[in-house]
Structures are given as structure tokens and as C-alpha cells.
Design a protein around this motif. Structure first.
Motif, PDB file in Angstrom:
ATOM      1  N   ARG A  39      33.921  -1.094 -40.378  1.00 44.23           N
ATOM      2  CA  ARG A  39      34.922  -0.031 -40.216  1.00 44.23           C
ATOM      3  C   ARG A  39      36.259  -0.448 -40.834  1.00 44.23           C
ATOM      4  O   ARG A  39      36.943   0.355 -41.456  1.00 44.23           O
ATOM      5  CB  ARG A  39      35.088   0.314 -38.752  1.00 44.23           C
ATOM      6  N   LEU A  40      36.601  -1.718 -40.662  1.00 42.13           N
ATOM      7  CA  LEU A  40      37.852  -2.206 -41.246  1.00 42.13           C
ATOM      8  C   LEU A  40      37.761  -2.256 -42.770  1.00 42.13           C
ATOM      9  O   LEU A  40      38.715  -1.880 -43.464  1.00 42.13           O
ATOM     10  CB  LEU A  40      38.204  -3.578 -40.667  1.00 42.13           C
ATOM     11  N   VAL A  41      36.619  -2.685 -43.301  1.00 39.67           N
ATOM     12  CA  VAL A  41      36.408  -2.693 -44.756  1.00 39.67           C
ATOM     13  C   VAL A  41      36.546  -1.276 -45.298  1.00 39.67           C
ATOM     14  O   VAL A  41      37.243  -1.030 -46.293  1.00 39.67           O
ATOM     15  CB  VAL A  41      35.025  -3.281 -45.120  1.00 39.67           C
ATOM     16  N   ILE A  50      41.087  -8.867 -42.304  1.00 39.98           N
ATOM     17  CA  ILE A  50      40.125  -8.698 -41.210  1.00 39.98           C
ATOM     18  C   ILE A  50      40.040  -9.979 -40.385  1.00 39.98           C
ATOM     19  O   ILE A  50      40.042  -9.938 -39.155  1.00 39.98           O
ATOM     20  CB  ILE A  50      38.745  -8.288 -41.761  1.00 39.98           C
ATOM     21  N   ALA A  51      39.971 -11.116 -41.069  1.00 41.00           N
ATOM     22  CA  ALA A  51      39.899 -12.404 -40.368  1.00 41.00           C
ATOM     23  C   ALA A  51      41.096 -12.576 -39.431  1.00 41.00           C
ATOM     24  O   ALA A  51      40.941 -13.017 -38.288  1.00 41.00           O
ATOM     25  CB  ALA A  51      39.825 -13.546 -41.381  1.00 41.00           C
ATOM     26  N   ASN A  59      35.148 -16.921 -43.837  1.00 42.53           N
ATOM     27  CA  ASN A  59      33.713 -17.090 -44.070  1.00 42.53           C
ATOM     28  C   ASN A  59      32.879 -16.314 -43.053  1.00 42.53           C
ATOM     29  O   ASN A  59      31.828 -15.772 -43.394  1.00 42.53           O
ATOM     30  CB  ASN A  59      33.322 -18.568 -44.063  1.00 42.53           C
ATOM     31  N   THR A  60      33.342 -16.245 -41.812  1.00 41.36           N
ATOM     32  CA  THR A  60      32.645 -15.454 -40.797  1.00 41.36           C
ATOM     33  C   THR A  60      32.679 -13.981 -41.173  1.00 41.36           C
ATOM     34  O   THR A  60      31.666 -13.280 -41.072  1.00 41.36           O
ATOM     35  CB  THR A  60      33.263 -15.674 -39.406  1.00 41.36           C
ATOM     36  N   VAL A  61      33.825 -13.509 -41.628  1.00 40.84           N
ATOM     37  CA  VAL A  61      33.952 -12.115 -42.066  1.00 40.84           C
ATOM     38  C   VAL A  61      32.971 -11.839 -43.200  1.00 40.84           C
ATOM     39  O   VAL A  61      32.221 -10.857 -43.170  1.00 40.84           O
ATOM     40  CB  VAL A  61      35.393 -11.780 -42.503  1.00 40.84           C
ATOM     41  N   THR A  63      30.216 -13.452 -44.050  1.00 37.31           N
ATOM     42  CA  THR A  63      28.828 -13.529 -43.586  1.00 37.31           C
ATOM     43  C   THR A  63      28.432 -12.259 -42.842  1.00 37.31           C
ATOM     44  O   THR A  63      27.371 -11.672 -43.103  1.00 37.31           O
ATOM     45  CB  THR A  63      28.640 -14.762 -42.678  1.00 37.31           C
ATOM     46  N   LEU A  64      29.282 -11.824 -41.912  1.00 39.93           N
ATOM     47  CA  LEU A  64      28.977 -10.632 -41.131  1.00 39.93           C
ATOM     48  C   LEU A  64      28.999  -9.378 -41.998  1.00 39.93           C
ATOM     49  O   LEU A  64      28.161  -8.475 -41.833  1.00 39.93           O
ATOM     50  CB  LEU A  64      29.950 -10.497 -39.963  1.00 39.93           C
ATOM     51  N   LYS A  65      29.932  -9.321 -42.935  1.00 37.06           N
ATOM     52  CA  LYS A  65      30.032  -8.152 -43.810  1.00 37.06           C
ATOM     53  C   LYS A  65      28.791  -8.019 -44.688  1.00 37.06           C
ATOM     54  O   LYS A  65      28.199  -6.942 -44.768  1.00 37.06           O
ATOM     55  CB  LYS A  65      31.290  -8.247 -44.681  1.00 37.06           C
ATOM     56  N   TYR A  66      28.377  -9.109 -45.319  1.00 41.76           N
ATOM     57  CA  TYR A  66      27.226  -9.011 -46.211  1.00 41.76           C
ATOM     58  C   TYR A  66      25.930  -8.821 -45.440  1.00 41.76           C
ATOM     59  O   TYR A  66      25.025  -8.134 -45.918  1.00 41.76           O
ATOM     60  CB  TYR A  66      27.193 -10.186 -47.178  1.00 41.76           C
ATOM     61  N   GLY A  67      25.846  -9.359 -44.231  1.00 43.18           N
ATOM     62  CA  GLY A  67      24.696  -9.074 -43.377  1.00 43.18           C
ATOM     63  C   GLY A  67      24.653  -7.599 -42.991  1.00 43.18           C
ATOM     64  O   GLY A  67      23.587  -6.974 -42.978  1.00 43.18           O
ATOM     65  N   ALA A  68      25.812  -7.041 -42.692  1.00 42.64           N
ATOM     66  CA  ALA A  68      25.899  -5.625 -42.340  1.00 42.64           C
ATOM     67  C   ALA A  68      25.516  -4.749 -43.526  1.00 42.64           C
ATOM     68  O   ALA A  68      24.800  -3.747 -43.364  1.00 42.64           O
ATOM     69  CB  ALA A  68      27.313  -5.286 -41.862  1.00 42.64           C
TER      70      ALA A  68
END
Length: 108
Positions: A39-41, A50-51, A59-61, A63-68
Motif C-alpha cells: 500500500r505504501l509502495v 517505508i523502512a 532489506n526487509t522492505v 524482501t517483503l515487497k518482492y515476495g508480495a
């Protein structure tokens, strides 16, 4: 006079609304943190912003973004017609810019 059902502007509005709803439904099926990041992207925030907003590493952002994104691709495979229209819409709006998926006032 042109029948309203044949008006290209009305058809485009309906397609945009339906595409937006499919995207929102897909995002709602993601895990909460991944959904928030998407939603933020879609609201125009970059990874660094976002981080900072959600207090995680960049890196967490990522990882989660590309997984989503991978999960959303799977979701859209079940909506092939709308996926094609949505992808066209996303490309024409500089990634995700024109699609509103939530009120940004809520998150910062």
C-alpha cells in the motif's frame, strides 16, 4: 446519440474501478506487513521511506515487497483479463502512481 454503454470514457472508468478492486483484494490477501508495504509502495513511498515509517531495514522492505509482488502475480493469474488491463494501467501511470489503495493520511 451514442448509447451510454458504448461510451469509451464510461467503459474506462468501469475497467479502472474493477482493476483497482482486484488489486485491493489481492493486497488484502497478503500477510499484514507485506500488505502495508505494498500500500505504501502504491502510494508513492520508496523503500527507504517505508523502512523509516515501519521501523525495519531496507532489506526487509525489499524482501517483503518482492515476495508480495510474487504472490500478487499468482493472484492475478486467476484474473487473466483484469491482469492484462491492470498491467497496462500500471505501466501508463509510472509503476503504480494512479491507483489509490488506501488513505495515506492513516500511515504518515
Amino acid at each position: 446519440p451514442q448509447d451510454e454503454s458504448e461510451d469509451p470514457e464510461i467503459l474506462n472508468i468501469l475497467i479502472e474501478e474493477e482493476s483497482n478492486q482486484i488489486l485491493v483484494n489481492g493486497i488484502n490477501q497478503l500477510p499484514p506487513q507485506a500488505a502495508l508495504i505494498m500500500r505504501l509502495v502504491l502510494s508513492g513511498y520508496d523503500n527507504k521511506e517505508i523502512a523509516l515509517l515501519i521501523d525495519v531495514s531496507i532489506n526487509t522492505v525489499k524482501t517483503l515487497k518482492y515476495g508480495a509482488i510474487r504472490k500478487l502475480r499468482e493472484y492475478f493469474n486467476n484474473h487473466k483479463f483484469w491482469r492484462a488491463i491492470l498491467l497496462k494501467e500500471l505501466q501508463s501511470t509510472n509503476l503504480w502512481g494512479g491507483i489509490v489503495v488506501f488513505d495515506t493520511q492513516t500511515y504518515g
